[in-house]
Structure formats: structure tokens, C-alpha cells
Design an enzyme around this catalytic site. Sequence first.
Site, PDB file in Angstrom:
ATOM      1  N   ASP A   4      53.687  54.134  36.537  1.00 17.54           N
ATOM      2  CA  ASP A   4      53.458  54.392  38.187  1.00 17.54           C
ATOM      3  C   ASP A   4      54.767  54.694  38.721  1.00 17.54           C
ATOM      4  O   ASP A   4      55.066  55.710  38.985  1.00 17.54           O
ATOM      5  CB  ASP A   4      52.320  53.533  38.758  1.00 17.54           C
ATOM      6  N   ASP A  57      47.246  47.141  36.106  1.00 18.64           N
ATOM      7  CA  ASP A  57      47.991  47.738  36.540  1.00 18.64           C
ATOM      8  C   ASP A  57      48.318  46.395  38.014  1.00 18.64           C
ATOM      9  O   ASP A  57      47.571  45.633  38.650  1.00 18.64           O
ATOM     10  CB  ASP A  57      47.251  48.573  37.747  1.00 18.64           C
ATOM     11  N   GLY A  80      45.663  57.828  42.122  1.00 15.97           N
ATOM     12  CA  GLY A  80      44.828  57.927  42.937  1.00 15.97           C
ATOM     13  C   GLY A  80      45.594  57.052  44.129  1.00 15.97           C
ATOM     14  O   GLY A  80      46.274  56.096  43.534  1.00 15.97           O
ATOM     15  N   ASN A 108      51.249  47.045  39.622  1.00 14.75           N
ATOM     16  CA  ASN A 108      51.935  47.283  40.273  1.00 14.75           C
ATOM     17  C   ASN A 108      53.790  46.448  40.631  1.00 14.75           C
ATOM     18  O   ASN A 108      53.221  46.148  41.478  1.00 14.75           O
ATOM     19  CB  ASN A 108      51.328  46.656  42.017  1.00 14.75           C
ATOM     20  N   SER A 147      39.493  51.403  39.863  1.00 16.53           N
ATOM     21  CA  SER A 147      40.579  50.742  40.147  1.00 16.53           C
ATOM     22  C   SER A 147      39.401  49.457  40.975  1.00 16.53           C
ATOM     23  O   SER A 147      39.269  49.760  42.463  1.00 16.53           O
ATOM     24  CB  SER A 147      41.228  51.479  40.858  1.00 16.53           C
ATOM     25  N   GLU A 154      50.246  48.941  33.270  1.00 18.63           N
ATOM     26  CA  GLU A 154      50.827  49.729  34.455  1.00 18.63           C
ATOM     27  C   GLU A 154      51.373  49.142  35.058  1.00 18.63           C
ATOM     28  O   GLU A 154      51.422  48.758  35.593  1.00 18.63           O
ATOM     29  CB  GLU A 154      49.413  50.513  35.290  1.00 18.63           C
ATOM     30  N   LYS A 202      39.845  49.805  35.485  1.00 20.96           N
ATOM     31  CA  LYS A 202      41.162  49.161  35.862  1.00 20.96           C
ATOM     32  C   LYS A 202      41.476  48.053  37.140  1.00 20.96           C
ATOM     33  O   LYS A 202      40.680  48.250  37.680  1.00 20.96           O
ATOM     34  CB  LYS A 202      42.315  50.979  36.463  1.00 20.96           C
ATOM     35  N   LEU A 203      41.935  47.076  36.138  1.00 19.04           N
ATOM     36  CA  LEU A 203      41.386  45.747  37.776  1.00 19.04           C
ATOM     37  C   LEU A 203      42.931  45.517  38.085  1.00 19.04           C
ATOM     38  O   LEU A 203      44.245  45.578  36.535  1.00 19.04           O
ATOM     39  CB  LEU A 203      41.279  44.186  36.509  1.00 19.04           C
ATOM     40  N   LYS A 204      43.262  45.771  39.105  1.00 19.66           N
ATOM     41  CA  LYS A 204      44.623  44.890  39.527  1.00 19.66           C
ATOM     42  C   LYS A 204      45.257  43.479  38.858  1.00 19.66           C
ATOM     43  O   LYS A 204      44.386  42.839  39.200  1.00 19.66           O
ATOM     44  CB  LYS A 204      44.655  44.995  40.830  1.00 19.66           C
ATOM     45  N   LYS A 233      50.686  61.113  40.092  1.00 15.32           N
ATOM     46  CA  LYS A 233      50.037  61.092  41.370  1.00 15.32           C
ATOM     47  C   LYS A 233      51.305  62.333  42.126  1.00 15.32           C
ATOM     48  O   LYS A 233      52.298  62.323  42.165  1.00 15.32           O
ATOM     49  CB  LYS A 233      50.573  59.662  42.312  1.00 15.32           C
TER      50      LYS A 233
END
Length: 358
Positions: free
Chosen positions: A226, A176, A278, A178, A123, A201, A149-151, A250
Site C-alpha cells: 500500500d 494490514d 480506502g 501499515n 477494514s 498488507e 481486514k484486520l489491522k 488508492k
Amino acid sequence: MPLVRPFRTSFGVQSTRDVLLVHVITDSGEGWGECAAHAEPFYNEEFTESAMMVLRRWLVPAVRSLGDVTADAVAGACRQVKGYRAAKAGLEMAVLDAELRAASSSFAARLGATRTAIDVGVSVGITPTVDELVEQVAGYVTDGYRRVKLKIMPGWDLAPLQAVRSAFPDLALQVDANAGYEPGDADLLAELDRFGMLMIEQPYAPDELQAHAALAARMATPICLDESILSVGHALTALDMGACTIVNIKVGRVGGVLEAVRIHDACRERGVPVWCGGMLETGVGRAANVALAALPGFTFPADISASERYWRRDITEPFVLQGSTIEVPAGPGLGVTVDPDVLQELGAVVEPQEDVLA
Ligand code: OSB
Ligand code: MG
């Protein structure tokens, strides 16, 4: 613990990790658990100091009053306390570790693992420039990671994705957010389809299930949740609504490894793929995650990278990358040993809990 490099997401940047461990001493041995909460309540409501306080005041006394302390009984003993799932997960993990070490059985065997090594990815946080992102991704690909995975966040989405996709046309890629976007951003998010990604995500806030369903209906890229999924019930509701087609599991977010297994089982029964997320854990939490990710329904590479991606020196023996996989510990309990010298060097504070004996 200082991170090897700062980790920036839509909810903020971390350069260090406040680690909260639970150490359980029983008649037959001892065990360790890790509470995945972060120092600030930015990923979700929980944060390290709140988790510690809730453990001291309610969770540890509730478990100690069980008499016969078993991992299976921890969640029930903690049910009166609402939320604080990472704290509960850390306590359950420590009790289960003690139980399994005494029985010379591994987490993997107890949880139902069917693999001896797991596929992993990495990530990658938001970087100051797109060039630095491409450089970091290149380094991880050289290390052996085959899924990245790129934020993303508003203002850091199309350009970084375009650059990484051009540099690595065949790389398994996902993003992702968030919860950084709003339902009004759906037109922009729909453009991400052109990058041919495994999934996107958590684009919206955890409670925006209908907005996630509307996005899923118009995008080719699968939606994964998530932050929205705290239990089996949440997972089934989100799936029924069409809010996601993939579930990130998670341990800390769902209240423990045993609830994590139940979510895995419920998804597997429906043919829904899951993968293990994670939270920048140390070797303690990572060991539990690796065992969990070895269950048969975990079909996407896990957000579990090698220890050196996070720490210059971990508090257990390090997890190492072998190709693009990590070996599942087979020893008793978590199968890793906490190094007391490293804890001491890090200035770990020990807070004995004899005072709360019921
Ligand atoms: O949303 O998956 C997330 C780290 C901290 C908090 C939330 C997330 C993450 C990661 C990193 O993406 C996963 C890892 O390598 O531990
Ligand atoms: Mg996430």
C-alpha cells in the site's frame, strides 16, 4: 466529521476525520473532489493543512493558468509540485467531475468500468480487547461483509488473529500492518501463514522493498503493498523485485484516479491482481473509489464499506451494502450530490480562491 467508532491502526487512532473537499466551478458546470489526506502526517507525509496550503498556493493557480482546464491536463500542470498526491487527486477529481457532469457521462464509464456492482470488504481497527474485536467482526459479518481486514501491529497480531480465525473458520481474512513491523520481525510474521489469509498488507516501512521481497520469498501468504506504491513506476519496480504479488491502489496515495487507472492497466497486463483501498472517505471520494473498483483488474474485494460503517450522516446520499456488494453510481460525474445542509451543519469552512486567478 465524527466517525461512527474510533479507528485505531499501528500509526494511531482517529475518532474524527478532517475532510478537505475541492469544489470546482467551470463555464459548463461544477464538480467536487475529495483530498484523502488525514489531519496528521501518520499514514504518510501529507496532512490536511499541508494539502490545503499547497492547493491554495500552487496547485489551484497551476490548473487555473491552463486556460483550457481538462482533467487530463491536471497532473501535468501539477507536476512541478513534488508529492502532495492526495491534494492533486482531489483537484483532478473535482475537474473530472465537472467535465463528466457537463458531458452527462459517469466516472465509471470514463475510467473503463466493466461491472455495475463491486465486491466489498471491511477494514477493522485495533480494539481494546480481543473479545471486542470478535464482537465487531461478528457484527460486520451479520451486515453481509464476507471479507474482513484486520489491522495489526507488534503486540496485536497472533492472539487477535487466532480468535477471529477460530470464530470464523471460512471467512476471507487479510491483515494490514501499515508499516508497523521491522525486517527483524520476519520470524513472527512468517507465523501468520497458519491463518490462511488472502494477503498481508504493508508489513514494513514504504522504502523497505528488499525486506518485503525477502519476506515474500519465505511466506505462503501473498504480500500486498500500500504505502510503498506511489506510481506506475513504483508498482513495476516492486513487482520486478518480488516485493509484492498484489497491489493496493488508492486514489489519494497515487495522485489521482487517472494514475490509479494506469497502475491498474500495468498490473493487469502482467496478470497481477489489484484491489481498491480506502482512506475513510466521505461519499465524494467513495464515489470515485467505487467507480475505479469496477474496472476488470480489481479482483479482490475493495476496502470500500457502506457509508453507515463510517458516518452517522454522510455528506452525499449514502452508499449501502447489497449482500456483500455496493452498486456503482451510473449518473453524471461522480453520480452523487453533496448536501449543502449537511456541510453547513458540520460547520464546513468555504475558502474562495478568486484571489489566485492567474
Ligand atoms: O492502510 O488501508 C489503509 C484507513 C486510513 C488510512 C489507511 C488505511 C485505512 C483503512 C480503511 O484500512 C479503509 C477504509 O475503509 O476506508
Ligand atoms: Mg493499508
